[in-house]
Design an enzyme around this catalytic site. Structure first.
Site, mmCIF file in Angstrom:
data_model
loop_
_atom_site.group_PDB
_atom_site.id
_atom_site.type_symbol
_atom_site.label_atom_id
_atom_site.label_comp_id
_atom_site.label_asym_id
_atom_site.label_seq_id
_atom_site.Cartn_x
_atom_site.Cartn_y
_atom_site.Cartn_z
ATOM 1 N N GLY A 111 0.786 -1.233 0.000
ATOM 2 C CA GLY A 111 0.000 0.000 0.000
ATOM 3 C C GLY A 111 0.817 1.281 0.000
ATOM 4 O O GLY A 111 0.371 2.304 0.532
ATOM 5 N N ASN A 149 -5.525 2.089 -13.067
ATOM 6 C CA ASN A 149 -4.511 1.166 -12.551
ATOM 7 C C ASN A 149 -3.134 1.785 -12.770
ATOM 8 O O ASN A 149 -2.952 2.608 -13.659
ATOM 9 C CB ASN A 149 -4.595 -0.172 -13.296
ATOM 10 C CG ASN A 149 -3.600 -1.189 -12.758
ATOM 11 O OD1 ASN A 149 -3.407 -1.312 -11.533
ATOM 12 N ND2 ASN A 149 -2.949 -1.926 -13.645
ATOM 13 N N HIS A 176 0.794 0.437 -13.444
ATOM 14 C CA HIS A 176 1.565 -0.768 -13.761
ATOM 15 C C HIS A 176 3.036 -0.388 -13.905
ATOM 16 O O HIS A 176 3.355 0.578 -14.608
ATOM 17 C CB HIS A 176 1.051 -1.397 -15.063
ATOM 18 C CG HIS A 176 1.824 -2.627 -15.433
ATOM 19 N ND1 HIS A 176 1.633 -3.829 -14.795
ATOM 20 C CD2 HIS A 176 2.820 -2.819 -16.340
ATOM 21 C CE1 HIS A 176 2.481 -4.719 -15.305
ATOM 22 N NE2 HIS A 176 3.209 -4.139 -16.234
HETATM 23 C C1 GRF Z 1 3.240 -0.968 -7.567
HETATM 24 O O1 GRF Z 1 4.559 -0.981 -7.958
HETATM 25 C C2 GRF Z 1 2.341 -0.917 -8.758
HETATM 26 O O2 GRF Z 1 2.969 -0.462 -9.899
HETATM 27 C C3 GRF Z 1 1.924 -2.351 -8.974
HETATM 28 O O3 GRF Z 1 1.955 -2.954 -7.721
HETATM 29 C C4 GRF Z 1 2.817 -2.258 -6.861
HETATM 30 C C5 GRF Z 1 2.042 -1.980 -5.613
HETATM 31 O O4 GRF Z 1 2.848 -1.544 -4.578
HETATM 32 N N1 GRF Z 1 0.652 -2.394 -9.635
HETATM 33 P P1 GRF Z 1 2.218 -0.897 -3.266
HETATM 34 O O5 GRF Z 1 1.282 -1.927 -2.654
HETATM 35 O O6 GRF Z 1 1.520 0.349 -3.661
HETATM 36 O O7 GRF Z 1 3.403 -0.650 -2.374
#
Ligand code: GRF
Length: 217
Positions: free
Chosen positions: A12, A107, A109
């Site tokens: 998160g 989203n 990515h």
């Molecule tokens: C992020 O790097 C995002 O790009 C991918 O998952 C990761 C989530 O990390 N979709 P976090 O839970 O926000 O630390």
């Protein structure tokens, strides 16, 4: 004020950046709820600390993915959320869900899409000998990591880099660009029409705002 739901599965960190941006009024919206498909996601603790309602939906409690997504969708509709933000939500959403909330799901990515959709993007970029990597914020449709791109940020890959180096450099950018795109959406500057993203009424190029394909035109 617009209402946002954030879907998570893990740490998160992006959620935290969004919480901070809402609390400082950079994003003019309220996070109505945080939804996780993992009961031990650290993001739930972050939500609790920020006094944001959380709920956990576990796959094992549903007959199939469809039933799970329908339950999540019903919950989000009850909260009247305007925008669903996927922030490290590690479960593929069913087409029923993405169509139900079409144009209202974002989203992030960790790659320069359409390159390296799916998992292990950092590893794949290093193995391919790439000299740059990055992250992409996009609208979500039924194709995994395939919806209209809104904004990308690029970072260099240096010869001595390992996965952790590239990830740290990319994540720094994520915490900047995701709140910015959410801000645009909540200010009604960003919309999706017929699978094309528009910012201030102007269709965004294939790789998002201010990308090189825009400059070529
Ligand atoms: C992020 O790097 C995002 O790009 C991918 O998952 C990761 C989530 O990390 N979709 P976090 O839970 O926000 O630390």
């Amino acid at each position: 004020m617009k209402k946002i739901a954030v879907l998570i599965s893990g740490q998160g960190n992006n959620l935290q950046a969004i919480i901070d941006a809402c609390y400082s009024d950079y994003i003019p919206a309220q996070i109505a709820c945080v939804v996780s498909n993992k009961s031990d996601a650290y993001g739930l603790t972050r939500a609790k600390k920020a006094l944001i309602p959380q709920s956990v939906f576990l796959r094992k409690d549903f007959a199939n993915n469809l039933a799970m997504d329908e339950a999540i969708g019903n919950y989000l509709e009850k909260q009247s959320v305007d925008l669903i933000v996927l922030a490290g939500y590690m479960k593929i959403l069913t087409p029923g869900f993405t169509q139900r909330f079409a144009g209202r799901i974002l989203n992030i990515h960790p790659s320069l899409l359409p390159k390296y959709a799916g998992l292990n993007s950092y590893q794949r970029a290093i193995e391919a000998g790439d000299t740059e990597h990055g992250t992409t914020v996009h609208f979500v449709n039924e194709e995994v990591d395939g919806g209209a791109i809104v904004l990308q940020a690029k970072v260099p890959i240096f010869p001595e880099d390992n996965v952790e180096d590239v990830e740290a450099r990319t994540r720094e950018q994520e915490y900047q660009i995701y709140p910015l795109v959410i801000k645009w959406f909540t200010e009604r500057r960003l919309v999706l029409k017929d699978n094309v993203a528009y910012l201030d009424g102007k269709a965004l190029p294939e790789h998002g705002y201010a990308s090189e394909d825009d400059e070529e035109k």
